[in-house]
Design a protein around this motif. Structure first.
Motif, PDB file in Angstrom:
ATOM      1  N   GLU A 107      -8.873 -10.747  15.964  1.00 43.20           N
ATOM      2  CA  GLU A 107      -8.373 -10.428  14.499  1.00 43.20           C
ATOM      3  C   GLU A 107      -7.187  -9.455  14.636  1.00 43.20           C
ATOM      4  OE1 GLU A 107     -11.042 -10.560  11.031  1.00 43.20           O
ATOM      5  OE2 GLU A 107     -10.088  -8.733  10.330  1.00 43.20           O
ATOM      6  N   LEU A 108      -6.146  -9.674  14.051  1.00 41.69           N
ATOM      7  CA  LEU A 108      -5.107  -8.712  14.014  1.00 41.69           C
ATOM      8  C   LEU A 108      -4.717  -8.166  12.640  1.00 41.69           C
ATOM      9  CD1 LEU A 108      -4.033 -11.475  15.983  1.00 41.69           C
ATOM     10  CD2 LEU A 108      -2.715  -9.470  16.901  1.00 41.69           C
ATOM     11  N   ARG A 109      -4.791  -6.901  12.416  1.00 37.65           N
ATOM     12  CA  ARG A 109      -4.401  -6.098  11.064  1.00 37.65           C
ATOM     13  C   ARG A 109      -2.991  -5.661  11.381  1.00 37.65           C
ATOM     14  NH1 ARG A 109      -5.038  -6.062   5.961  1.00 37.65           N
ATOM     15  NH2 ARG A 109      -7.266  -6.694   6.308  1.00 37.65           N
ATOM     16  N   ALA A 110      -2.002  -5.902  10.543  1.00 39.37           N
ATOM     17  CA  ALA A 110      -0.814  -5.390  10.519  1.00 39.37           C
ATOM     18  C   ALA A 110      -0.434  -4.566   9.412  1.00 39.37           C
ATOM     19  CB  ALA A 110       0.223  -6.350  10.883  1.00 39.37           C
ATOM     20  N   VAL A 111      -0.181  -3.060   9.915  1.00 40.14           N
ATOM     21  CA  VAL A 111       0.382  -2.111   8.740  1.00 40.14           C
ATOM     22  C   VAL A 111       1.770  -1.600   9.120  1.00 40.14           C
ATOM     23  CG1 VAL A 111      -0.299   0.044   7.925  1.00 40.14           C
ATOM     24  CG2 VAL A 111      -2.080  -1.214   8.557  1.00 40.14           C
ATOM     25  N   ALA A 112       2.739  -1.584   8.189  1.00 42.07           N
ATOM     26  CA  ALA A 112       4.044  -1.331   8.154  1.00 42.07           C
ATOM     27  C   ALA A 112       4.226  -0.532   7.173  1.00 42.07           C
ATOM     28  CB  ALA A 112       4.821  -2.370   8.045  1.00 42.07           C
ATOM     29  N   LEU A 113       4.655   0.852   7.680  1.00 42.61           N
ATOM     30  CA  LEU A 113       5.057   2.067   6.510  1.00 42.61           C
ATOM     31  C   LEU A 113       6.595   2.467   6.850  1.00 42.61           C
ATOM     32  CD1 LEU A 113       1.717   3.964   7.591  1.00 42.61           C
ATOM     33  CD2 LEU A 113       2.031   2.688   5.438  1.00 42.61           C
TER      34      LEU A 113
ATOM     35  N   ILE B 171       0.807  -1.025  -0.141  1.00 45.86           N
ATOM     36  CA  ILE B 171       0.114  -0.011  -0.033  1.00 45.86           C
ATOM     37  C   ILE B 171       0.993   1.054  -0.045  1.00 45.86           C
ATOM     38  CG2 ILE B 171      -1.742  -1.299   1.157  1.00 45.86           C
ATOM     39  CD1 ILE B 171      -1.000   0.309   3.576  1.00 45.86           C
ATOM     40  N   THR B 172       0.423   2.480  -0.279  1.00 46.75           N
ATOM     41  CA  THR B 172       1.051   3.611  -0.119  1.00 46.75           C
ATOM     42  C   THR B 172       0.139   4.656   0.672  1.00 46.75           C
ATOM     43  OG1 THR B 172       1.936   3.287  -2.309  1.00 46.75           O
ATOM     44  CG2 THR B 172       1.890   5.621  -1.346  1.00 46.75           C
ATOM     45  N   VAL B 173       0.507   5.121   1.729  1.00 45.44           N
ATOM     46  CA  VAL B 173      -0.132   5.879   2.713  1.00 45.44           C
ATOM     47  C   VAL B 173       0.625   7.372   2.638  1.00 45.44           C
ATOM     48  CG1 VAL B 173      -0.997   6.388   4.928  1.00 45.44           C
ATOM     49  CG2 VAL B 173      -1.079   4.195   4.015  1.00 45.44           C
ATOM     50  N   ASN B 174      -0.029   8.472   2.031  1.00 49.76           N
ATOM     51  CA  ASN B 174       0.597   9.713   1.985  1.00 49.76           C
ATOM     52  C   ASN B 174       1.897   9.710   1.633  1.00 49.76           C
ATOM     53  OD1 ASN B 174      -1.922  10.839   2.752  1.00 49.76           O
ATOM     54  ND2 ASN B 174      -1.752  10.203   4.616  1.00 49.76           N
TER      55      ASN B 174
ATOM     56  N   PHE C 174      -2.288   8.777   8.461  1.00 50.16           N
ATOM     57  CA  PHE C 174      -0.989   8.803   9.073  1.00 50.16           C
ATOM     58  C   PHE C 174      -0.181   9.520   8.045  1.00 50.16           C
ATOM     59  CE2 PHE C 174       3.196   7.515   9.508  1.00 50.16           C
ATOM     60  CZ  PHE C 174       3.663   7.611  11.017  1.00 50.16           C
ATOM     61  N   ARG C 175       0.683  10.787   8.634  1.00 46.42           N
ATOM     62  CA  ARG C 175       1.630  11.261   7.640  1.00 46.42           C
ATOM     63  C   ARG C 175       2.591  12.048   8.452  1.00 46.42           C
ATOM     64  NH1 ARG C 175       1.005  16.803   8.288  1.00 46.42           N
ATOM     65  NH2 ARG C 175      -1.067  17.287   9.638  1.00 46.42           N
ATOM     66  N   ARG C 176       3.634  12.371   7.618  1.00 48.90           N
ATOM     67  CA  ARG C 176       4.989  13.043   8.018  1.00 48.90           C
ATOM     68  C   ARG C 176       4.356  14.434   8.380  1.00 48.90           C
ATOM     69  NH1 ARG C 176       9.697  10.959   7.969  1.00 48.90           N
ATOM     70  NH2 ARG C 176      10.065   8.972   6.925  1.00 48.90           N
ATOM     71  N   LEU C 177       4.997  14.645   9.580  1.00 50.03           N
ATOM     72  CA  LEU C 177       4.506  16.425   9.887  1.00 50.03           C
ATOM     73  C   LEU C 177       5.619  17.194   9.451  1.00 50.03           C
ATOM     74  CD1 LEU C 177       3.963  15.693  13.934  1.00 50.03           C
ATOM     75  CD2 LEU C 177       2.502  15.867  12.057  1.00 50.03           C
TER      76      LEU C 177
END
Length: 165
Positions: A59-65, A36-39, A98-101
């Protein structure tokens, strides 16, 4: 009954889908792993089922960015298995918010401090909670922070944790 855990870790690979399966999710049967791509941040997500210590199915949902270098931002979303579909939208909105500040935003962040104080005469959960910086969530946050049940009260002299700026 649901929770979100956010942290950072080091990864030995830039392939975050492989990281989910081979490192962070090692020993778990990660399902539907996808990139995926997040911001603007490359990432990966997948899910699995597990059991709590009490035997309840979750249920566990894992997201790594991708962070800087080998650092990775991680979200772990947990929900009771039978309620997982109820949380899909909230978990997705959290992920994609989620995004960089910017430097300016980061420079304006003030940290909070956790302090331990004795409850004084006339102190109550409501009174002590009002001193914390969380608005309408103050009392609930105070109770969680101090492991107090819904109807529990503080006693004079009892050491309690409060958040201050």
């Amino acid at each position: 009954g649901a929770a979100i855990v956010f942290d950072m870790a080091q990864t030995g690979t830039q392939d975050l889908a492989a990281y989910l399966v081979d490192d962070w999710g090692k020993g778990l049967q990660m399902r539907d792993v996808e990139r995926i791509t997040v911001n603007g941040l490359a990432g990966a997500t997948g899910w699995t089922r597990g059991k709590t210590r009490s035997g309840a199915e979750v249920e566990l949902r894992a997201v790594a960015l991708q962070g800087d270098g080998r650092r990775v931002f991680r979200f772990l979303f947990l929900s009771p298995a039978q309620q997982a579909s109820q949380w899909t939208t909230a978990f997705r909105e959290t992920t994609y918010s989620f995004r960089r500040l910017s430097q300016q935003e980061a420079s304006q962040i003030r940290g909070f401090r956790l302090i331990v104080v004795p409850a004084g005469q006339g102190d109550s959960v409501t009174r002590l909670a009002k001193t914390m910086p969380f608005g309408s969530y103050n009392e609930a946050a105070f109770r969680v922070l101090n492991d107090l049940p819904a109807n529990g009260e503080v006693q004079q002299g009892q050491l309690v944790k409060v958040i201050t700026s």
